[in-house]
Scaffold this motif. Sequence first.
Motif, short mmCIF file in Angstrom:
data_model
loop_
_atom_site.label_atom_id
_atom_site.label_comp_id
_atom_site.label_asym_id
_atom_site.label_seq_id
_atom_site.Cartn_x
_atom_site.Cartn_y
_atom_site.Cartn_z
N ALA A 187 35.31 46.75 48.19
CA ALA A 187 34.11 47.67 48.14
C ALA A 187 33.97 48.20 46.90
O ALA A 187 34.98 48.13 45.97
CB ALA A 187 34.39 48.82 49.02
N ALA A 200 41.78 54.56 43.12
CA ALA A 200 41.91 53.29 44.13
C ALA A 200 43.10 53.47 44.55
O ALA A 200 44.31 53.87 44.17
CB ALA A 200 41.89 52.08 43.26
N GLY A 237 42.77 49.34 46.17
CA GLY A 237 41.52 48.67 45.60
C GLY A 237 40.50 50.08 45.96
O GLY A 237 40.85 50.96 46.71
N ASP A 255 38.32 44.28 41.18
CA ASP A 255 38.42 43.83 39.56
C ASP A 255 39.36 42.49 39.50
O ASP A 255 38.85 41.57 38.54
CB ASP A 255 39.20 44.92 38.88
N LYS A 271 33.00 38.65 40.02
CA LYS A 271 32.42 40.06 39.70
C LYS A 271 31.54 40.01 38.61
O LYS A 271 32.01 39.74 37.71
CB LYS A 271 33.59 41.02 39.54
C1 SIN Z 1 40.16 47.98 42.09
O1 SIN Z 1 39.94 46.69 41.70
O2 SIN Z 1 41.58 47.89 42.37
C2 SIN Z 1 39.69 49.00 41.38
C3 SIN Z 1 38.07 48.83 41.47
C4 SIN Z 1 37.45 48.18 42.71
O3 SIN Z 1 38.11 48.13 43.80
O4 SIN Z 1 36.20 48.28 42.84
#
Ligand code: SIN
Length: 323
Positions: free
Chosen positions: A126, A37, A20, A102, A174
């Motif tokens: 984050a 990421a 992430g 996500d 989210k």
């Molecule tokens: C993800 O979901 O791995 C990329 C976006 C994020 O962590 O804000």
Amino acid sequence: MSASLAVAGLPEIAVLGTGGTIAGTATGDPSLPGYTAGVLGIGELLHKIPSLSQWTRIHAEQVANIDSKDMDGALWSRLAGRVAHWLEQPQVVGCVVTHGTDTLEETAYFLHLVHRSDKPVVLTAAMRPATALDADGPQNLLDALRVAADPQARGLGAVCVLHGRIHAARDVAKISTHAVDAFGSSEHGALGELIGPRVRLWRRPDAEPGAPFAVPAASQWPRVDIVLSHAGADGSVVRALLADPDPPALRGLVVAGTGGGTVHARLDAALQQAKAQGVRVEVASRVGPLRGDAFDGLSAVKLRVRMQLELAAVQQPNAPPLV
Ligand code: SIN
């Protein structure tokens, strides 16, 4: 890979990294978007937090390092296995999972539905990469560790800790693509908050009907897709899914309906055809949590997770739980 930052006699917490933005790095100006990421290891994220070893003993493990848009059932099976492993250790008081934002809410709800321990699983993430000048990851990770170590967190199941608030896995979503305070808990509100190191809980999550579910083996996740009802939705997507020659065969469909869960008449005709062929069909709303139905409060993505676990249980009724 697992590593311990050990100090004897302190509460022990397992921290599992999955990737992430919290583990992401930007190559250019760290104040600008444009980053990758899932780059830094969980050990590097933990080393950004000062004084950790004064109040906890950490067991760090890298389960994956992905952009969470690519999350899938096989990785969920592995992650649930590692969470269960650590929570079975008598000296471990809780588990923290670092994740992308996500699909955070899907992983959280999955881990909540299969959770069999009194000890908490605390997910965090984050919005800004680890190399940003104002990275939010270190504070979120510290807050998640504080919740995992707090005796009040016993019995909460899986929760998400973000931007100073504690969210129930069922309610969290989210709700912003860019704000640092990117998560909300619909009309139910968060479970609690952190004020500095202090954890305040306002309410506890409702019981989940049917839980705990068994964790499907990596290759045994039933195929369930989501279709959207919209102006002009004619059901061709559903007919294509039914005709898809590639296994695994479609077992379920979740419809993100309009308003209170209504569906375009032509899409509905195709869904009736799917039902006649043995596909399970359930309706959520594309607007937000539906009220007063059997799946009260579940978004389409979470209804899909629940349906997969229910269908997997029907598929292998006598299979022992993997965790
Ligand atoms: C993800 O979901 O791995 C990329 C976006 C994020 O962590 O804000």
